[in-house]
Design a protein around this motif. Structure first.
Motif, PDB file in Angstrom:
ATOM      1  N   CYS A 115      26.947  51.285  37.721  1.00 37.32           N
ATOM      2  CA  CYS A 115      25.617  50.686  37.814  1.00 37.32           C
ATOM      3  C   CYS A 115      25.499  49.894  39.114  1.00 37.32           C
ATOM      4  O   CYS A 115      26.355  49.065  39.426  1.00 37.32           O
ATOM      5  N   CYS A 118      24.992  45.867  38.150  1.00 40.77           N
ATOM      6  CA  CYS A 118      26.031  44.986  37.586  1.00 40.77           C
ATOM      7  C   CYS A 118      27.433  45.552  37.784  1.00 40.77           C
ATOM      8  O   CYS A 118      28.410  44.860  37.499  1.00 40.77           O
ATOM      9  N   CYS A 133      23.479  52.418  32.129  1.00 41.60           N
ATOM     10  CA  CYS A 133      24.551  51.429  32.275  1.00 41.60           C
ATOM     11  C   CYS A 133      25.137  51.109  30.896  1.00 41.60           C
ATOM     12  O   CYS A 133      24.413  50.890  29.943  1.00 41.60           O
ATOM     13  N   CYS A 138      22.992  44.465  30.542  1.00 35.65           N
ATOM     14  CA  CYS A 138      22.246  45.123  31.629  1.00 35.65           C
ATOM     15  C   CYS A 138      21.516  46.355  31.096  1.00 35.65           C
ATOM     16  O   CYS A 138      20.290  46.347  30.976  1.00 35.65           O
TER      17      CYS A 138
HETATM   18 ZN   LIG Z   1      24.305  47.581  34.767  1.00 35.31          ZN
END
Ligand SMILES: [Zn+2]
Length: 282
Positions: A115, A118, A133, A138
């Motif tokens: 991702c 994050c 993700c 997130c």
């Molecule tokens: Zn993420």
């Protein structure tokens, strides 16, 4: 008779439900494809190809499922690596679409393991290309990136504007092109790039057609434009830029003084259309 299309992404099955015998495999190495007799080499699929996370389901190919991988070491009897841009002009419509889809999809597969918000891992791609993700906080859903780029044949009366990039060989000319920048419309990008590269102001811009250009992730949008005046102020992006009349261009091509992009490239199509008399935008 209604024939099923040779290549389709409709109803593309998930990788983990496939048996190797139902699949065929194309192998890519950067911008090249392993080919036999000028066509993509259809390799047998092994069980490991379905499990290691580096294989893409491209779509249905006749009664098989077409898979693709990046594999620099792939080989087959009589096979050779061909550069995709050169290969496109000799492929049929379905083959060309499948090659471009596979090239774009493999770039996405490689670039979307984590991702970008994050850093957590992302779930294996769904058939609609998106990835999700795995971090519960997130959980963002990501889609393949497409970079719009514009390419334009600028004309002024009987002349067309062609340029040569510094990295191209002597005598190789093409239409002007550039990436669309954040906040711009396509038309604004055309006007800006032509002004930056050639110092030419435009009086009219008209969209023509587009081409998938996954090297690595562009969508090339082709335009015709008419210049307000013929004065040129060459920018830093080009080594040469000049006006050619149809007669001058045909003569330079016949004498080998000038070469154009290969057939199958949108730039070549724009130039060929103009040579055959397609009118300028009002
Ligand atoms: Zn993420």
């Amino acid at each position: 008779l209604l024939e099923l299309p040779l290549f389709t992404r409709d109803d593309a099955p998930a990788l983990d439900h496939l048996a190797p015998s139902r699949c065929l495999l194309w192998c890519f190495s950067r911008h090249s494809l392993l080919c036999q007799d000028g066509q993509p080499a259809a390799l047998a699929v092994e069980e490991r190809h379905l499990r290691d996370g580096h294989t893409l389901v491209v779509g249905r190919w006749g009664d098989k499922v077409l898979l693709a991988r990046e594999d620099d070491d792939a080989a087959a009897p009589g096979a050779q690596w061909l550069v995709i841009r050169d290969l496109l002009q000799q492929l049929s419509g379905p083959s060309s679409q499948a090659v471009l889809t596979a090239r774009a999809g493999l770039h996405w597969l490689r670039g979307s393991a984590f991702c970008s918000y994050c850093g957590a891992a992302m779930r294996a791609p769904l058939t609609d290309w998106s990835r999700e993700c795995e971090d519960s906080q997130c959980g963002r859903r990501h889609f393949p990136r497409l970079d719009p780029a514009m390419i334009v044949l600028v004309t002024h009366q009987d002349q067309a504007l062609l340029g040569r990039a510094p990295s191209w060989p002597e005598g190789r000319f093409s239409t002007l092109a550039g990436f669309v920048e954040p906040g711009e419309t396509l038309e604004q990008a055309v006007i800006r790039e032509v002004r930056e590269e050639a110092g030419v102001a435009l009086a009219g811009v008209r969209y023509q057609y587009s081409q998938a250009w996954p090297f690595p992730s562009s969508l090339m949008l082709g335009f015709r434009a008419e210049a307000a005046a013929a004065d040129i102020v060459r920018g830093e992006e080009l080594a040469e830029v000049a006006w050619y009349s149809r007669k001058q261009l045909r003569q330079a091509l016949a004498e080998g003084e000038l070469s154009l992009p290969p057939g199958g490239a949108i730039s070549r199509q724009l130039i060929d259309d103009w040579l055959q008399g397609s009118p300028a935008p009002a």
